[in-house]
Design a protein around this motif. Sequence first.
Motif, PDB file in Angstrom:
ATOM      1  N   THR A  44       0.910  -1.226   0.025  1.00  0.00           N
ATOM      2  CA  THR A  44       0.371   0.067   0.437  1.00  0.00           C
ATOM      3  C   THR A  44       1.145   1.769   0.023  1.00  0.00           C
ATOM      4  OG1 THR A  44       0.704   0.029   2.547  1.00  0.00           O
ATOM      5  CG2 THR A  44      -2.337  -1.032   1.683  1.00  0.00           C
ATOM      6  N   GLN A  45       2.381   0.817   0.183  1.00  0.00           N
ATOM      7  CA  GLN A  45       3.136   2.310   0.728  1.00  0.00           C
ATOM      8  C   GLN A  45       4.448   2.273   0.231  1.00  0.00           C
ATOM      9  OE1 GLN A  45       4.158   4.241   4.204  1.00  0.00           O
ATOM     10  NE2 GLN A  45       2.813   5.816   2.914  1.00  0.00           N
ATOM     11  N   VAL A  46       4.887   2.709  -0.492  1.00  0.00           N
ATOM     12  CA  VAL A  46       7.113   2.500  -0.706  1.00  0.00           C
ATOM     13  C   VAL A  46       7.602   3.970  -0.894  1.00  0.00           C
ATOM     14  CG1 VAL A  46       8.008   1.482  -2.486  1.00  0.00           C
ATOM     15  CG2 VAL A  46       6.478   0.305  -2.800  1.00  0.00           C
ATOM     16  N   LYS A  47       8.564   3.935  -0.322  1.00  0.00           N
ATOM     17  CA  LYS A  47       9.438   5.053  -0.369  1.00  0.00           C
ATOM     18  C   LYS A  47      10.403   4.953   0.100  1.00  0.00           C
ATOM     19  CE  LYS A  47       5.565   8.098   2.336  1.00  0.00           C
ATOM     20  NZ  LYS A  47       5.843   8.360   4.005  1.00  0.00           N
ATOM     21  N   PRO A  48      11.639   5.301  -0.831  1.00  0.00           N
ATOM     22  CA  PRO A  48      13.156   5.534  -1.242  1.00  0.00           C
ATOM     23  C   PRO A  48      13.523   5.584   1.104  1.00  0.00           C
ATOM     24  CG  PRO A  48      11.953   7.197  -1.852  1.00  0.00           C
ATOM     25  CD  PRO A  48      10.576   6.436  -1.877  1.00  0.00           C
ATOM     26  N   GLY A  49      14.732   4.694   1.020  1.00  0.00           N
ATOM     27  CA  GLY A  49      15.137   4.583   2.154  1.00  0.00           C
ATOM     28  C   GLY A  49      16.473   4.939   2.157  1.00  0.00           C
ATOM     29  N   GLY A  50      17.173   4.942   3.265  1.00  0.00           N
ATOM     30  CA  GLY A  50      19.144   5.205   3.615  1.00  0.00           C
ATOM     31  C   GLY A  50      19.131   3.982   2.828  1.00  0.00           C
ATOM     32  N   GLN A  51      18.776   2.478   2.501  1.00  0.00           N
ATOM     33  CA  GLN A  51      19.479   1.290   2.309  1.00  0.00           C
ATOM     34  C   GLN A  51      18.742   1.033   1.407  1.00  0.00           C
ATOM     35  OE1 GLN A  51      22.146  -1.068   4.119  1.00  0.00           O
ATOM     36  NE2 GLN A  51      22.686  -2.139   2.316  1.00  0.00           N
ATOM     37  N   TYR A  52      17.193   0.435   2.710  1.00  0.00           N
ATOM     38  CA  TYR A  52      16.119  -0.232   1.847  1.00  0.00           C
ATOM     39  C   TYR A  52      15.227   0.708   1.504  1.00  0.00           C
ATOM     40  CZ  TYR A  52      19.017  -3.783   3.260  1.00  0.00           C
ATOM     41  OH  TYR A  52      20.522  -4.380   3.430  1.00  0.00           O
ATOM     42  N   LYS A  53      14.155   0.063   0.787  1.00  0.00           N
ATOM     43  CA  LYS A  53      12.913   1.310   0.048  1.00  0.00           C
ATOM     44  C   LYS A  53      11.844   0.711   1.814  1.00  0.00           C
ATOM     45  CE  LYS A  53      12.533   0.379  -4.601  1.00  0.00           C
ATOM     46  NZ  LYS A  53      11.846   2.171  -4.948  1.00  0.00           N
ATOM     47  N   GLN A  54      11.195   1.336   2.028  1.00  0.00           N
ATOM     48  CA  GLN A  54       9.978   1.670   3.216  1.00  0.00           C
ATOM     49  C   GLN A  54       9.036   0.999   2.042  1.00  0.00           C
ATOM     50  OE1 GLN A  54      10.293   5.095   4.933  1.00  0.00           O
ATOM     51  NE2 GLN A  54      12.159   5.267   5.060  1.00  0.00           N
ATOM     52  N   ILE A  55       8.607   0.121   2.968  1.00  0.00           N
ATOM     53  CA  ILE A  55       7.473  -0.641   1.955  1.00  0.00           C
ATOM     54  C   ILE A  55       6.052  -0.974   3.282  1.00  0.00           C
ATOM     55  CG2 ILE A  55       6.123  -2.417   0.639  1.00  0.00           C
ATOM     56  CD1 ILE A  55       9.853  -2.718  -0.588  1.00  0.00           C
ATOM     57  N   ARG A  56       5.207  -0.863   2.983  1.00  0.00           N
ATOM     58  CA  ARG A  56       4.343  -0.860   3.880  1.00  0.00           C
ATOM     59  C   ARG A  56       2.712  -2.008   3.342  1.00  0.00           C
ATOM     60  NH1 ARG A  56       3.763   2.153   8.170  1.00  0.00           N
ATOM     61  NH2 ARG A  56       2.635   0.388   9.425  1.00  0.00           N
ATOM     62  N   VAL A  57       2.587  -2.987   4.289  1.00  0.00           N
ATOM     63  CA  VAL A  57       1.875  -3.661   3.572  1.00  0.00           C
ATOM     64  C   VAL A  57       0.358  -3.992   4.203  1.00  0.00           C
ATOM     65  CG1 VAL A  57       1.718  -6.923   3.024  1.00  0.00           C
ATOM     66  CG2 VAL A  57       3.321  -5.414   3.094  1.00  0.00           C
ATOM     67  N   ARG A  58      -0.470  -3.806   3.641  1.00  0.00           N
ATOM     68  CA  ARG A  58      -2.218  -4.557   4.436  1.00  0.00           C
ATOM     69  C   ARG A  58      -1.732  -6.137   4.651  1.00  0.00           C
ATOM     70  NH1 ARG A  58      -5.178  -2.387   0.696  1.00  0.00           N
ATOM     71  NH2 ARG A  58      -5.336  -4.703  -0.373  1.00  0.00           N
ATOM     72  N   PRO A  59      -2.472  -7.073   5.468  1.00  0.00           N
ATOM     73  CA  PRO A  59      -2.298  -7.959   5.191  1.00  0.00           C
ATOM     74  C   PRO A  59      -4.164  -8.280   4.719  1.00  0.00           C
ATOM     75  CG  PRO A  59      -2.138  -7.038   7.261  1.00  0.00           C
ATOM     76  CD  PRO A  59      -2.411  -6.360   6.580  1.00  0.00           C
ATOM     77  N   SER A  60      -3.894  -9.827   3.396  1.00  0.00           N
ATOM     78  CA  SER A  60      -4.113 -10.277   3.150  1.00  0.00           C
ATOM     79  C   SER A  60      -6.043 -11.151   4.073  1.00  0.00           C
ATOM     80  CB  SER A  60      -4.004 -10.970   2.094  1.00  0.00           C
ATOM     81  OG  SER A  60      -2.934 -11.346   0.908  1.00  0.00           O
ATOM     82  N   ALA A  61      -5.360 -11.266   4.790  1.00  0.00           N
ATOM     83  CA  ALA A  61      -6.822 -12.280   6.230  1.00  0.00           C
ATOM     84  C   ALA A  61      -7.071 -10.794   6.663  1.00  0.00           C
ATOM     85  CB  ALA A  61      -5.445 -13.141   6.967  1.00  0.00           C
ATOM     86  N   GLY A  62      -7.997 -11.582   7.583  1.00  0.00           N
ATOM     87  CA  GLY A  62      -8.855  -9.994   8.150  1.00  0.00           C
ATOM     88  C   GLY A  62      -8.025 -10.086   9.891  1.00  0.00           C
ATOM     89  N   ILE A  63      -6.975  -9.894   9.568  1.00  0.00           N
ATOM     90  CA  ILE A  63      -6.372 -10.130  11.138  1.00  0.00           C
ATOM     91  C   ILE A  63      -7.265  -9.289  12.793  1.00  0.00           C
ATOM     92  CG2 ILE A  63      -4.088  -9.849  12.965  1.00  0.00           C
ATOM     93  CD1 ILE A  63      -2.760 -10.485  10.083  1.00  0.00           C
TER      94      ILE A  63
END
Length: 286
Positions: A216-235
Amino acid sequence: MLAVQIKRDSQGRLIRVWTVSAVSPVERSGAWGIGKIRDAWRHYFALSDTARRNEELIRENGQLKLEIMQLQSKSAEADRLASLLNFKQKQAKVPMVLARVIGASADANSAVVYLDQGLHEGIRKNMGVITPEGVVGKVIESYANTCQVLLLTDRDSGVGAMIANSRVHGPVGGMGEPLLVMKFVGNDEEVKIGDRIVTSGMDRIFPKDLPVGIITQVKPGGQYKQIRVRPSAGIEKLEEVIVLLTTDPLTMKQDAPASGNAAAAPPASGQPVSELSNPKPGEKHP
């Protein structure tokens, strides 16, 4: 007066007029008063009866609303159980246990739930927990008739994962909030919002290619990307789950594939495979 009326018949009518004139006001007043009293008494009982019936209707309406809510809840539960049973029937060769969530951790910083199945059903520590929609977490403790599950959203959780299309690997873990985070994906890797995240099988807990979430979200970081993920299951609203007693491959529920993409072909051995939506044409998955 009657004697006078008999003797003097000519004055009989006059006596009647006097008598009627004298009695009529009294009768009229009495009739009016009695009528008012009768109407007031009748209306009082009518209003009391109406109020009582109104209270009964309000009570009956509340009971009907409660019954409707209970029926809706039972209908939703029946749908969930039917989905789980249907999933289990499709995976007849894969050992698994259906379990119900019976409690949660009292610690606000811990995303842990308890299930109503345990060692007696073959559930052991580090077994994967899923729903037909995707990964939920893993078993961290198992007792005779219950077990403890660490949810994917917990800060201490983690699952070996990869991006479904590009097959770029990176562990996915919780942040103590509804969204997950995917770690250690380099800035030079192509990652897009909407990409699906699936299990990689590298953690030896979950079979390969089970749905984990959607980016749901992708941002460049210092060395790695900052990636946010919405779970597929309704946790956040778990009630029934599936505990996997093996890491054998599963065929999970898939989204509608995009036009022009071919479905993954099963291996010649006939073993079950995980079906991925939007696969590349001609690409085969183990």
